[in-house]
Design an enzyme around this catalytic site. Structure first.
Site, PDB file in Angstrom:
ATOM      1  N   ASP A 130       0.996  -1.318  -0.171  1.00  0.00           N
ATOM      2  CA  ASP A 130       0.064  -0.007   0.134  1.00  0.00           C
ATOM      3  C   ASP A 130       0.709   1.367  -0.061  1.00  0.00           C
ATOM      4  OD1 ASP A 130      -2.100  -1.729   0.276  1.00  0.00           O
ATOM      5  OD2 ASP A 130      -2.897  -1.196   2.235  1.00  0.00           O
ATOM      6  N   ASP A 164      -0.389  -4.410  -3.859  1.00  0.00           N
ATOM      7  CA  ASP A 164      -1.320  -3.301  -3.830  1.00  0.00           C
ATOM      8  C   ASP A 164      -0.630  -1.914  -3.712  1.00  0.00           C
ATOM      9  OD1 ASP A 164      -3.080  -5.375  -3.850  1.00  0.00           O
ATOM     10  OD2 ASP A 164      -3.592  -5.276  -1.801  1.00  0.00           O
ATOM     11  N   ARG A 171      -5.272  -6.160  -9.253  1.00  0.00           N
ATOM     12  CA  ARG A 171      -6.529  -6.779  -8.737  1.00  0.00           C
ATOM     13  C   ARG A 171      -7.247  -5.659  -8.468  1.00  0.00           C
ATOM     14  NH1 ARG A 171      -4.815  -9.777  -3.101  1.00  0.00           N
ATOM     15  NH2 ARG A 171      -3.837  -8.042  -1.970  1.00  0.00           N
ATOM     16  N   TRP A 186      -9.673  -3.542  -6.131  1.00  0.00           N
ATOM     17  CA  TRP A 186      -9.998  -3.384  -4.725  1.00  0.00           C
ATOM     18  C   TRP A 186     -11.412  -3.073  -4.491  1.00  0.00           C
ATOM     19  CZ3 TRP A 186      -9.426   2.075  -1.745  1.00  0.00           C
ATOM     20  CH2 TRP A 186      -9.868   1.728  -0.306  1.00  0.00           C
TER      21      TRP A 186
END
Ligand SMILES: *[C@@H]1O[C@H](CO)[C@@H](O)[C@H](O)[C@H]1NC(C)=O
Ligand SMILES: *[C@@H]1O[C@H](CO)[C@@H](O)[C@H](O)[C@H]1NC(C)=O
Ligand SMILES: *[C@@H]1O[C@H](CO)[C@@H](O)[C@H](O)[C@H]1NC(C)=O
Length: 335
Positions: free
Chosen positions: A164, A185, A246, A248
């Site tokens: 993140d 991510d 991917r 969220w």
């Protein structure tokens, strides 16, 4: 700290230089440049106006209406930074993304962790890096930068983290020649953003054998929302293997356009495993005119490409992030 002289100076310069209404926050132009109204110097050695960046940001008044430049000397700054939502028109600039570094290592919650948070509109950041140094043991979201304000422009900025890294949360954003590093991510959120000429550095090798990373986790929640991420002319390299993204949220939208992609991409390209299958009809993931060994594979998931040519062209243009003219001003703020 407030500068009443700026009202007068700006007023006369406004007349003198014919700055139009949309630019009335700014002081004056020199050639193609728009000069900030006032300048603050951050120098840890004490020769500037402040020794920490946050004390300089804190000195910008609520409801600021004049561009202020905060010039940060080279160095490693161990502090967390917040630009409040009532502090627009800030140009924050360092001396280079390998020279002016802001580092912290919070990871308790996603929202509490960012080293740098910007909540205001009309923000320009240049030549600086934000680092979240949390060592990922155990794995936790540890955000280097949270971008929650509309109309924000980042030029040659570094974002370094692991999970993140860059929370591109909300608003129209332009990232130009930036470096973004992470494994899981690491570019996520519901921003409406164009990333151009950015260096995407994957460190998924540290996840361990057989575990892949994810570059993006985009957060569009409905068909009505206009947000999404466009990566144009980017460069993707690093260690380990990674998916391009991917979802969220259930209408995630991400495209890679004209990028050089080295051989670190999972052949399937995209993942939707955390979500039920029906999300597949709602996701918009696309790859267009990319090159390099990671840019193609016969094993790419079949559901990725559902955008029309006109949507791809729109998402790859300034029209995607600017319909009101903010970018023209932000691109020219500086010296
Ligand atoms: C910053 O410091 C310089 C040099 O001491 C001074 O001239 C200037 O007024 C200061 N600016 C602010 C915004 O305090
Ligand atoms: C790609 O990344 C790998 C691993 O960090 C490095 O060894 C290699 O030199 C990089 N290649 C390019 C072209 O940057
Ligand atoms: C910004 O606007 C000015 C005048 O309105 C124009 O000359 C210039 O080309 C524009 N710049 C960009 C980067 O769009």
């Amino acid at each position: 700290m407030y500068f009443p002289w700026c009202h007068f100076t700006c007023f006369f310069l406004l007349l003198g230089f014919g700055v139009d209404l949309a630019n009335s926050q700014t002081c004056r132009r020199v050639g193609g440049k728009i000069l900030p109204c006032w300048t603050i110097v951050v120098d840890p050695s004490g020769h500037g106006n402040f020794t920490t960046i946050q004390s300089a940001i804190g000195s910008v008044p609520s409801n600021n209406r004049h561009w202020v430049s905060i010039n940060v000397k080279a160095g490693i700054y161990r502090e967390k930074l917040v630009i409040r939502d009532d502090q627009p028109y800030i140009l924050l600039q360092g001396e280079g993304k390998t020279k002016t570094l802001v580092e912290w290592g919070d990871h308790d919650t996603t929202s509490q962790s960012p080293t740098f948070s910007t909540m205001a509109e009309y923000i320009v950041v240049k030549y600086i890096s934000f680092i979240n140094s949390y060592n990922n043991n155990p794995p936790q979201p540890a955000v280097a930068a949270l971008v929650s304000g509309d109309k924000s422009y980042f030029l040659s900025v570094g974002f370094f983290g692991f999970q993140d890294t860059l929370w591109d949360n909300y608003g129209h954003h332009y990232y130009k020649s930036c470096t973004i590093q992470g494994a899981v991510d690491f570019i996520f959120g519901a921003g409406q953003s164009l990333y151009e000429d950015c260096d995407i550095r994957v460190i998924a090798g540290r996840l361990g054998p057989g575990i892949s990373g994810y570059i993006t986790a985009q957060g569009r929640t409905s068909l009505r929302e206009t947000n999404g991420f466009t990566f144009k002319s980017c460069f993707i390299n690093g260690t380990g293997t990674t998916y391009l993204g991917r979802p969220w949220k259930e209408y995630a939208r991400v495209i890679f356009h004209n990028c050089k992609i080295l051989n670190i991409i999972q052949p399937q390209g995209w993942d939707n495993r955390p979500y039920p299958n029906f999300y597949r009809n709602q996701l918009s993931f696309g790859e267009y005119n990319n090159y390099g060994p990671g840019s193609h594979s016969p094993q790419r998931v079949k559901w990725i490409n559902k955008l029309s040519l006109s949507t791809v062209q729109w998402m790859s243009s300034f029209a995607f992030i600017d319909t009101v003219g903010w970018l023209n001003i932000s691109l020219r703020i500086g010296y």
